[in-house]
Motif scaffolding. Structure first.
Motif, PDB file in Angstrom:
ATOM      1  N   ILE A  26      27.142 -14.869  24.775  1.00 40.50           N
ATOM      2  CA  ILE A  26      28.104 -14.318  25.728  1.00 40.50           C
ATOM      3  C   ILE A  26      27.980 -15.025  27.067  1.00 40.50           C
ATOM      4  O   ILE A  26      28.976 -15.311  27.728  1.00 40.50           O
ATOM      5  N   GLY A  27      26.750 -15.333  27.451  1.00 47.62           N
ATOM      6  CA  GLY A  27      26.514 -16.043  28.708  1.00 47.62           C
ATOM      7  C   GLY A  27      27.124 -17.426  28.718  1.00 47.62           C
ATOM      8  O   GLY A  27      27.573 -17.908  29.759  1.00 47.62           O
ATOM      9  N   LEU A  28      27.165 -18.061  27.569  1.00 46.31           N
ATOM     10  CA  LEU A  28      27.755 -19.397  27.466  1.00 46.31           C
ATOM     11  C   LEU A  28      29.224 -19.358  27.864  1.00 46.31           C
ATOM     12  O   LEU A  28      29.680 -20.171  28.665  1.00 46.31           O
ATOM     13  N   GLY A  29      29.946 -18.421  27.349  1.00 45.02           N
ATOM     14  CA  GLY A  29      31.352 -18.289  27.703  1.00 45.02           C
ATOM     15  C   GLY A  29      31.563 -17.887  29.145  1.00 45.02           C
ATOM     16  O   GLY A  29      32.444 -18.413  29.832  1.00 45.02           O
ATOM     17  N   MET A  30      30.744 -16.965  29.622  1.00 44.30           N
ATOM     18  CA  MET A  30      30.903 -16.495  30.997  1.00 44.30           C
ATOM     19  C   MET A  30      30.545 -17.569  32.010  1.00 44.30           C
ATOM     20  O   MET A  30      31.261 -17.763  32.992  1.00 44.30           O
TER      21      MET A  30
END
Length: 42
Positions: A26-30
């Motif tokens: 999720i952090g990758l996308g954010m």
């Protein structure tokens, strides 16, 4: 000058994606989204 700005934007986006990869999926996308947002205002 335009080449310098292009490399600066690329460096910001790659750095944010790298930080996001360390956080997780999720952090990758954010972080990628935040990096793109920062690069669009440079």
């Amino acid at each position: 000058m335009a080449t310098l700005l292009l490399f600066l934007e690329l460096a910001v986006v790659v750095a944010m994606i790298y930080l996001g990869a360390k956080v997780g999926s999720i952090g990758l996308g954010m972080y990628g989204m935040v990096g793109r947002l920062i690069a669009s205002f440079l």
